[in-house]
Design an enzyme around this catalytic site. Structure first.
Site, short mmCIF file in Angstrom:
data_model
loop_
_atom_site.label_atom_id
_atom_site.label_comp_id
_atom_site.label_asym_id
_atom_site.label_seq_id
_atom_site.Cartn_x
_atom_site.Cartn_y
_atom_site.Cartn_z
N GLU A 174 15.53 59.05 27.19
CA GLU A 174 17.10 59.05 27.49
C GLU A 174 17.89 58.71 26.49
OE1 GLU A 174 17.21 56.63 31.09
OE2 GLU A 174 15.53 57.76 31.90
N CYS A 175 17.73 59.02 25.09
CA CYS A 175 18.31 58.47 24.17
C CYS A 175 19.25 59.86 23.46
CB CYS A 175 17.52 58.32 22.97
SG CYS A 175 18.24 57.73 21.32
N ALA A 176 20.15 59.53 22.86
CA ALA A 176 21.16 60.88 22.48
C ALA A 176 20.16 61.75 21.27
CB ALA A 176 22.54 60.16 21.58
N LEU A 177 19.03 60.90 20.85
CA LEU A 177 18.33 61.49 19.66
C LEU A 177 16.97 62.16 20.38
CD1 LEU A 177 18.13 58.76 17.19
CD2 LEU A 177 19.72 60.86 17.26
N THR A 178 17.05 62.11 21.74
CA THR A 178 15.98 62.74 22.49
C THR A 178 15.64 64.40 22.06
OG1 THR A 178 16.04 61.17 24.18
CG2 THR A 178 14.66 63.22 24.62
#
Length: 177
Positions: A54-58
């Site tokens: 659930e990360c912006a980097l996912t």
């Protein structure tokens, strides 16, 4: 006496160097509960990545999978370690994480069970981040998707910070060496 001291220093240096661990000294548990022995990766370059769903980097999962499809096989492996330490961005259990990675991004590279790097780092992350253990570098894990490069001999070569994607110049050059 000088020759003796020189010989003594050389012996100590060789002993110190030989005490460093390699990737092949470790095991982990896969995301589906099986034992994974890293010695099975002898002769391969390995990229170890702490992941989060659930990360912006996912979306890096997509690029990791592309890298795996392009280079994976006899010479290269990617290992993912889900982690909820950075921003609480992987709150699910192992089953939920595996389902997300495979369904949303088609991940086919090995994923290990969810770990904690900050509070109780597993031995492999202690090794990855400590020059006293790996003989190469000290590297704090900064955020989700930090990438550690391990050579065919099982030694840490370098790391790439989270915000640089899996297909950045440093990783691509390393894979083509």
């Amino acid at each position: 006496m000088k020759k003796f001291l020189l010989l003594f220093c050389m012996i100590i240096s060789v002993q110190s160097f030989s005490q460093y661990k390699t990737l092949y000294d470790f095991t982990a548990t896969t995301i589906d509960g099986k034992k994974f022995d890293f010695s099975t990766l002898k002769g391969k370059k390995v990229l170890i990545v702490n992941t989060a769903s659930e990360c912006a980097l996912t979306p890096q999962f997509k690029k990791l999978q592309e890298l795996y499809e392009e280079f994976g096989g006899d010479d290269f492996e990617i290992i993912g370690f889900p982690c909820n330490d950075f921003g609480k961005q992987d709150p699910g259990d192992n089953g939920q994480i595996l389902e997300f990675c495979t369904q949303k991004y088609g991940v086919s590279f090995p994923m290990m069970e969810k770990i904690s790097i900050k509070e109780n780092p597993p031995p492999i992350y202690q090794w990855l981040t400590s020059s006293e253990e790996n003989g190469t570098l000290d590297a704090s894990v900064l955020w989700n998707f930090q990438k550690f490069m391990i050579d065919e001999e099982g030694s840490v070569v370098d790391f790439v910070p989270p915000f640089k994607g899996p297909k950045n110049r440093r990783i691509m050059e390393w894979l083509q060496e």
